[in-house]
Every structure is written in C-alpha cells, then in structure tokens.
Design a protein around this motif. Sequence first.
Motif, PDB file in Angstrom:
ATOM      1  N   LEU A  29      26.559   8.147 -10.272  1.00 16.11           N
ATOM      2  CA  LEU A  29      25.625   7.648  -9.106  1.00 16.11           C
ATOM      3  C   LEU A  29      26.685   6.684  -8.214  1.00 16.11           C
ATOM      4  O   LEU A  29      26.539   6.296  -7.124  1.00 16.11           O
ATOM      5  CB  LEU A  29      24.550   6.965  -9.094  1.00 16.11           C
ATOM      6  CG  LEU A  29      23.441   8.035  -9.613  1.00 16.11           C
ATOM      7  CD1 LEU A  29      22.050   7.088 -10.146  1.00 16.11           C
ATOM      8  CD2 LEU A  29      22.987   8.887  -8.288  1.00 16.11           C
ATOM      9  N   GLY A  30      27.748   6.008  -9.039  1.00 23.25           N
ATOM     10  CA  GLY A  30      28.405   4.921  -8.376  1.00 23.25           C
ATOM     11  C   GLY A  30      27.770   3.667  -8.174  1.00 23.25           C
ATOM     12  O   GLY A  30      28.003   3.019  -7.476  1.00 23.25           O
ATOM     13  N   GLN A  31      26.842   3.310  -8.873  1.00 22.97           N
ATOM     14  CA  GLN A  31      25.967   2.058  -8.818  1.00 22.97           C
ATOM     15  C   GLN A  31      25.368   1.708 -10.104  1.00 22.97           C
ATOM     16  O   GLN A  31      25.248   2.517 -10.871  1.00 22.97           O
ATOM     17  CB  GLN A  31      24.976   2.321  -7.798  1.00 22.97           C
ATOM     18  CG  GLN A  31      23.873   3.354  -8.241  1.00 22.97           C
ATOM     19  CD  GLN A  31      22.798   3.648  -7.083  1.00 22.97           C
ATOM     20  OE1 GLN A  31      22.911   3.748  -5.694  1.00 22.97           O
ATOM     21  NE2 GLN A  31      21.492   3.664  -7.504  1.00 22.97           N
ATOM     22  N   ARG A  56      18.388  -0.175   4.468  1.00 21.75           N
ATOM     23  CA  ARG A  56      19.807  -0.586   4.431  1.00 21.75           C
ATOM     24  C   ARG A  56      20.678  -0.092   3.444  1.00 21.75           C
ATOM     25  O   ARG A  56      21.751   0.188   3.569  1.00 21.75           O
ATOM     26  CB  ARG A  56      19.810  -2.158   4.609  1.00 21.75           C
ATOM     27  CG  ARG A  56      19.279  -2.929   5.803  1.00 21.75           C
ATOM     28  CD  ARG A  56      20.120  -2.888   7.109  1.00 21.75           C
ATOM     29  NE  ARG A  56      21.152  -3.916   6.694  1.00 21.75           N
ATOM     30  CZ  ARG A  56      21.004  -5.198   6.876  1.00 21.75           C
ATOM     31  NH1 ARG A  56      19.749  -5.725   7.425  1.00 21.75           N
ATOM     32  NH2 ARG A  56      21.771  -6.157   6.461  1.00 21.75           N
ATOM     33  N   LEU A  57      20.262  -0.297   2.275  1.00 18.23           N
ATOM     34  CA  LEU A  57      20.877   0.293   1.150  1.00 18.23           C
ATOM     35  C   LEU A  57      20.976   2.031   1.178  1.00 18.23           C
ATOM     36  O   LEU A  57      22.140   2.175   0.803  1.00 18.23           O
ATOM     37  CB  LEU A  57      19.908  -0.036  -0.317  1.00 18.23           C
ATOM     38  CG  LEU A  57      19.748  -1.310  -0.658  1.00 18.23           C
ATOM     39  CD1 LEU A  57      18.736  -1.486  -1.693  1.00 18.23           C
ATOM     40  CD2 LEU A  57      21.104  -1.908  -1.274  1.00 18.23           C
ATOM     41  N   TYR A  58      20.115   2.779   1.874  1.00 19.05           N
ATOM     42  CA  TYR A  58      20.280   4.260   1.703  1.00 19.05           C
ATOM     43  C   TYR A  58      21.260   4.254   2.926  1.00 19.05           C
ATOM     44  O   TYR A  58      22.243   5.149   2.549  1.00 19.05           O
ATOM     45  CB  TYR A  58      18.828   4.571   2.280  1.00 19.05           C
ATOM     46  CG  TYR A  58      19.230   6.099   2.824  1.00 19.05           C
ATOM     47  CD1 TYR A  58      19.015   7.163   2.070  1.00 19.05           C
ATOM     48  CD2 TYR A  58      19.284   6.411   4.266  1.00 19.05           C
ATOM     49  CE1 TYR A  58      19.167   8.237   2.335  1.00 19.05           C
ATOM     50  CE2 TYR A  58      19.458   7.689   4.622  1.00 19.05           C
ATOM     51  CZ  TYR A  58      19.426   8.721   3.895  1.00 19.05           C
ATOM     52  OH  TYR A  58      19.516  10.069   4.043  1.00 19.05           O
ATOM     53  N   ASN A  59      21.550   3.463   3.963  1.00 15.71           N
ATOM     54  CA  ASN A  59      22.617   3.748   4.908  1.00 15.71           C
ATOM     55  C   ASN A  59      23.988   3.412   4.347  1.00 15.71           C
ATOM     56  O   ASN A  59      24.945   3.613   4.686  1.00 15.71           O
ATOM     57  CB  ASN A  59      22.135   2.617   6.213  1.00 15.71           C
ATOM     58  CG  ASN A  59      21.040   3.370   6.819  1.00 15.71           C
ATOM     59  OD1 ASN A  59      20.764   4.751   7.086  1.00 15.71           O
ATOM     60  ND2 ASN A  59      20.588   2.593   7.688  1.00 15.71           N
ATOM     61  N   MET A  60      23.761   2.551   3.215  1.00 10.52           N
ATOM     62  CA  MET A  60      25.176   2.117   2.452  1.00 10.52           C
ATOM     63  C   MET A  60      25.656   3.166   1.368  1.00 10.52           C
ATOM     64  O   MET A  60      26.460   3.009   0.677  1.00 10.52           O
ATOM     65  CB  MET A  60      25.022   0.592   1.713  1.00 10.52           C
ATOM     66  CG  MET A  60      24.882  -0.348   2.683  1.00 10.52           C
ATOM     67  SD  MET A  60      24.137  -2.027   2.114  1.00 10.52           S
ATOM     68  CE  MET A  60      25.351  -2.377   0.905  1.00 10.52           C
ATOM     69  N   GLY A  61      24.588   4.352   1.336  1.00 12.49           N
ATOM     70  CA  GLY A  61      24.984   5.359   0.338  1.00 12.49           C
ATOM     71  C   GLY A  61      24.422   5.107  -0.925  1.00 12.49           C
ATOM     72  O   GLY A  61      24.766   5.583  -2.018  1.00 12.49           O
TER      73      GLY A  61
END
Length: 204
Positions: A29-31, A56-61
């Motif tokens: 996932l890279g997180q 906001r987090l969704y828009n940051m991927g």
Amino acid sequence: MEGFLLNVKSTNISWHRALVDREMREKLLGQNGILIWFTGLSGSGKSTIASELEMRLYNMGRLTYLLDGDNVRHGLNSNLGFTKEDRIENIRRTAEVCKLFVDSGIITISTFISPFKDDRDKVRKLLGKDFVEVYVDCPLEVCESRDPKGIYKKARNGEIKDFTGVDSPYEVPDNPEIVVSTNLDTVQQCVNKILDFLSCKVQE
C-alpha cells in the motif's frame, strides 16, 4: 493497566499465522496502518472533521476507512444500548475491529464519543504506538446549540437517559496527541493540524 474485561467462552482455538503479514501489506500500500481515534461530545464536530480528513487523505492517494459511532451501532453493535456496561462493550468491540484494520495497513479513523478515560486508555494499550487520540474540544453550550440530531433537547426533556454531557459525564483526555477546537477554528484548520501531525507516521 488492565485490558477490557471479557467473558471468554471460546475454547480449543489457536491463533492462525497467515503467510502475508502486516509489513508486506504496508509495503504493497505504501503506507503505515494507524488508528486515529476521535473523541468528544455529541455535536462537537467529530464526524465532520473525520470525514474531511478522510477525503483529504483519499486525495493524497491514501487508503482509509472511517468507522462512525452511529454506523457501527447499526450493525456490529446493534444489540447494545447506552448503559455504562454497553458503552464499554461498544468501545471494546470497535477497538478490536480497528486493530484488524490497522493490521491490514489501512489508515483507520474512528469517531466515538467514548466518554470514559479508562476505555480510551484500553484502546491505546491494545493499539500501542498505532493509536492517535484526537480530542475534539468544544464547549457543551456550543454543542447543544448545534444539536444536529435533536438529541440534547430530548435528553433535557428526559426522553433520553444517561446522555453524555447532560446526565452522564464526559471525561476529558489527559494527554491526547492532538487537540482541535471546533468553536475557534475552521474544519480545514482542524484537518490541517491533524495532517501535520500524521505526516511522518503514515508514509511507508
């Protein structure tokens, strides 16, 4: 500190260790999985801020999931009321679900009044370093003036018993990681403060 008290009835069980572990999922996932636990009075703005944070987090991927207190009571915890015992069980079940989400590598957001310090401390113990407590600070009179669900009015009229802030206490966190004041700051300012704190915690 003791954990949640359980009436354990399961026997002849053992923990199954999967071939895919948390580290592998987080790498994919890279997180990093983490639990952002919003607490505060009804009407303080928990759900509003949490929803904006998730967007906001969704828009940051980033992959997220929001567990809203009312939503969880529609399903998993639909058999629980609002006595102190049921509230403790509500938080216990939710904490265990959150732990699974975090183990899957998801940035997990929960919005629960969770009025008792002891319950929140047990969630902290369960999640350890993956627990971030966000206290949504807002004066009772402001929350009551908003009253988006009309429940303060019902509580004042005696239609709802054991309502937090009216006839049941809310215990303010002693040392939350983040405090946002929704009567002083905008939703965007509150979200920015949370994102600033999380910036070094969720990136793989």
